[in-house]
Design a protein around this motif. Structure first.
Motif, mmCIF file in Angstrom:
data_model
loop_
_atom_site.group_PDB
_atom_site.id
_atom_site.type_symbol
_atom_site.label_atom_id
_atom_site.label_comp_id
_atom_site.label_asym_id
_atom_site.label_seq_id
_atom_site.Cartn_x
_atom_site.Cartn_y
_atom_site.Cartn_z
ATOM 1 N N HIS A 399 1.230 -1.570 0.087
ATOM 2 C CA HIS A 399 -0.124 0.515 0.308
ATOM 3 C C HIS A 399 1.170 1.177 -0.049
ATOM 4 O O HIS A 399 0.679 1.933 -0.725
ATOM 5 C CB HIS A 399 -1.205 0.091 1.291
ATOM 6 C CG HIS A 399 -1.600 -1.534 1.237
ATOM 7 N ND1 HIS A 399 -1.852 -2.235 1.667
ATOM 8 C CD2 HIS A 399 -2.909 -1.033 0.561
ATOM 9 C CE1 HIS A 399 -3.008 -2.412 1.449
ATOM 10 N NE2 HIS A 399 -3.734 -2.482 1.324
ATOM 11 N N ASN A 603 -8.153 -0.370 6.158
ATOM 12 C CA ASN A 603 -7.791 0.353 5.609
ATOM 13 C C ASN A 603 -7.134 1.810 5.647
ATOM 14 O O ASN A 603 -8.743 2.167 5.448
ATOM 15 C CB ASN A 603 -7.153 -0.433 4.337
ATOM 16 C CG ASN A 603 -6.538 -1.501 3.692
ATOM 17 O OD1 ASN A 603 -5.577 -2.404 3.993
ATOM 18 N ND2 ASN A 603 -6.522 -2.439 2.420
ATOM 19 N N TYR A 610 -2.897 0.511 8.441
ATOM 20 C CA TYR A 610 -3.048 -0.622 7.159
ATOM 21 C C TYR A 610 -4.045 -2.078 7.908
ATOM 22 O O TYR A 610 -3.418 -2.582 8.610
ATOM 23 C CB TYR A 610 -2.515 -0.944 5.885
ATOM 24 C CG TYR A 610 -2.495 0.207 5.428
ATOM 25 C CD1 TYR A 610 -3.533 0.554 4.379
ATOM 26 C CD2 TYR A 610 -1.735 0.676 4.941
ATOM 27 C CE1 TYR A 610 -3.331 1.536 3.389
ATOM 28 C CE2 TYR A 610 -1.000 2.616 4.865
ATOM 29 C CZ TYR A 610 -2.045 2.603 3.734
ATOM 30 O OH TYR A 610 -1.520 3.439 3.114
#
Length: 726
Positions: A399, A603, A610
């Protein structure tokens, strides 16, 4: 204050403080000032929303509680904005509006008196006249006022329909000022869009709004709900017959009506139909259908072309890296190293102790010696941190590597804006779900090489798909499976036990009294007594014998959330044992206390935290209505109404532990976990331990687990997508 009416069934007064409130059902215990009563009066009942300083009107009766004495039991409670100076100060200072604590409440009321609410709502520019309020604070006070107004309206609406008001903040955040209008038009949007509100709650609201049981709207929403539930269990698609039969059972609607609703969803592309090689008619959520296809297409495209690394004399490179790292690679590892500098895409897989870390380090050293830009990433923060520690290089979560774009709701790096790098090494890839895998590959430049590293025998991802295993099964790219257990690792019962589990055998445990092993089993068939065993281990025996910190170093891993030996109950037990006192708040029926070990459950791109990130509650600020959580070296702020994103993490499910390692793990393994017991679950749990692991429960439960290989297969079609692209 006001008067208690002559009629003893009515009470009016000013709310002094809230003693207790359950946000799930609105049950409230409060203390109020009532004229004619020297002391504060206790009032109990349910209300959608109520705060200190507000004016209370209640209908009910006076009772004498055996434990708490005389109190007013309200059948109905209605609260309105206060109109006394004292009440207004208490209301504004109660924390209902962010950035106004008791200090600023005093200043605002001194400046504007009873007109303060009107000033905030309609003439907020006047707030700048108050000392300490600048443009930034003024804007935030105005925004917070509008937000709390909207939230209270939603709470009243939900409450009037017999529904919990606890998710009002999330509803307001998602739909804004049009929330009630949106819910009235389609109450099932709540089940689709708001975490914590399921189909059954939305269905209850629909009934109170007069939506017929066999309505087309309900049938479509029910089908989408069933499909969502099955993909939440890991499937990328559902056989059409299974989907329809489950919807008929849930909704109690005739099959022909369900079939018509499904045809409508298909026509409008809200779901997608395809047939797999086994002839099954499968129904996919569009996101997962395209995630499989796009991933397969990109992986095969990446596999073509020349490796970005310049030509290497492999024998010289092998000699150089072994000398530099003071290692001797096995034949298997040498083959993998050779492939890593030739193949554009490859997979390295294998269990614990087989040298995956040594091999990855060797690959990195050789590639960097040729000035290759090597990018390291992993699915979770803990996995990325471990990858950094073992390689000495920076590693990011997927991410953070892709970077969230709040403007689009997607990632900054994608097919149009690829990442920079020559070789991408993706660790712990067994836990990457189908959607994230596709988003990552989208952002990899076409010229780059990709090395997937992971243990295919571990549990699959929490999200839908089983990407690593499907890629291996497809034989679309080269795969190296490391199988040789190195001598030092072979001395660990954790390593040898994990391999035995993988072969369908129970681990070999040390004899009683042997204190040199790193994997133990304590038999305790009684669940309540097993909890007592775990408490003694966490608090006393493990810290004393091994020097581990009971909160930081010891992790309880359990198969499920529910039950005596489930994560929810064990977290309450461990909180009471390890962190029994301190500054705390009670939200969503859960007590959060300073010092608690917590885990992020979704998230949150705005906060850059997250699902699966572990932290500790560092501070709770009642005035600002904020909780500070420390994740490694970062401090993250949560408003009180956002803390449902956090769950206690003294005990977590084995699924949630994927990609992480802990110095010490304790694993309850009991027949009450019967439904979830399987080989990959026990294997994953044991391999999470770095130094010490102990199983507590019954050999019967362990036997059930090791005997069930792939008992919970997932419906995915990635393997055949990859094969069709070759």
């Amino acid at each position: 204050m006001a008067s208690q009416n002559k009629d003893d069934n009515r009470l009016d007064g000013q709310v002094e403080r809230i003693v207790f409130r359950n946000e799930e059902n609105g049950y409230t215990v409060l203390r109020a000032k009532v004229r004619g009563h020297k002391d504060l009066v206790t009032v109990v009942g349910t209300a959608s929303s109520i705060n200190p300083g507000e004016w209370l009107a209640a209908d009910g009766e006076w009772i004498t509680d055996p434990g708490y004495g005389r109190q007013f039991k309200a059948e109905t409670m209605r609260a309105s904005q206060p109109d006394t100076i004292e009440g207004i100060k208490k209301f504004l200072g109660s924390g209902i509006i962010r950035n106004i604590g008791p200090k600023y409440a005093e200043k605002l009321v001194d400046a504007f008196g009873r007109d303060v609410f009107n000033v905030i709502e309609k003439s907020s520019g006047k707030l700048l006249k108050v000392e300490g309020i600048g443009p930034g604070r003024r804007a935030s006070i105005k925004a917070a006022w509008e937000e709390q107004k909207g939230i209270r309206e939603i709470m009243s609406f939900l409450f009037s329909h017999g529904v919990s008001t606890a998710r009002a903040f999330r509803i307001h955040k998602t739909y804004g000022e049009h929330a009630i209008e949106r819910i009235q038009r389609d109450p099932y949007c709540l089940a689709r869009d708001i975490r914590g509100i399921g189909f059954l709650v939305a269905d209850g609201i629909a009934r109170t709004l007069g939506i017929a049981k066999d309505s087309e709207l309900r049938a479509r929403a029910g089908l989408e709900y069933v499909l969502q539930e099955m993909t939440t269990a890991g499937h990328c698609a559902v056989p059409r017959g299974d989907l329809q039969s489950k919807a008929v059972e849930l909704l109690e609607i005739p099959p022909d009506r369900i079939g018509g609703a499904l045809d409508h969803l298909l026509e409008n592309k809200r779901v997608i139909h395809d047939e797999d090689r086994r002839g099954r008619n499968l129904i996919y959520p569009p996101k997962l259908y395209f995630a499989e296809w796009n991933f397969a297409k990109k992986l095969i495209e990446l596999n073509y072309g020349k490796h970005p690394c310049p030509k290497i004399d492999f024998e010289k490179a092998l000699e150089w890296v072994q000398k530099k790292e003071k290692i001797e690679l096995s034949e298997n590892q040498c083959e993998a190293l050779r492939l890593a500098i030739q193949a554009k895409v490859m997979v390295i897989t294998g269990g614990p102790g087989v040298g995956k870390t040594t091999l990855v380090n060797s690959v990195i050293q050789v590639l960097r010696a040729k000035r290759m830009n090597v990018v390291l990433c992993a699915p979770t923060g803990r996995a990325a941190k471990r990858l950094s520690e073992t390689t000495g290089l920076s590693a990011k979560t997927i991410h953070r590597l892709l970077k969230f774009n709040p403007g689009t709701g997607g990632f900054i790096h994608n097919q149009e804006n690829p990442l920079e790098g020559d070789v991408f090494i993706i660790d712990e890839s067994s836990m990457i779900d189908q959607v994230l895998a596709q988003q990552l590959l989208d952002a990899v430049p076409q010229r780059a090489a990709v090395v997937w590293v992971g243990d295919a025998d571990q549990l699959p991802s929490v999200g839908p798909g089983r990407v690593l295993r499907d890629v291996i099964r497809s034989k679309a790219v080269p795969v190296i499976e490391l199988t040789e257990i190195f001598r030092q690792a072979a001395e660990s019962r954790i390593v040898t036990g994990a391999h035995r589990i993988n072969q369908g055998q129970l681990p070999e445990f040390p004899e009683e009294g042997d204190k040199n092993a790193d994997l133990y089993f304590v038999e305790q068939p009684d669940a309540d007594k097993a909890i007592g065993v775990i408490k003694r281990m966490v608090k006393d025996s493990i810290p004393k014998r091994l020097g581990f910190d009971p909160i930081e170093d010891v992790q309880i891993l359990t198969p499920m959330q529910k039950g005596e030996l489930g994560a929810r109950n064990l977290n309450q037990v461990m909180q009471a044992l390890l962190n029994p006192r301190g500054n705390q708040i009670d939200r969503f029926g859960v007590i959060y206390r300073e010092g608690d070990r917590v885990m992020q459950t979704e998230n949150n791109y705005d906060k850059d935290v997250y699902n699966g990130d572990l932290g500790r509650i560092a501070a709770i600020d009642e005035v600002q209505g904020e909780v500070v959580v420390k994740f490694d070296d970062r401090r993250v702020l949560y408003e009180f109404r956002e803390v449902d994103e956090l769950m206690h993490a003294y005990a977590i499910t084995i699924h949630k532990s994927q990609g992480s390692e802990y110095p010490c793990v304790i694993i309850p393994m009991h027949t009450q976990h019967f439904v979830l017991l399987q080989r990959s679950l026990l294997y994953t749990a044991v391999t999470r331990a770095k130094k010490f692991a102990v199983l507590v429960g019954t050999k019967k439960a362990m036997g059930l687990a090791v005997s069930r290989a792939d008992s919970r297969e997932r419906v995915t079609t990635l393997t055949e997508r990859l094969q069709s692209q070759r």
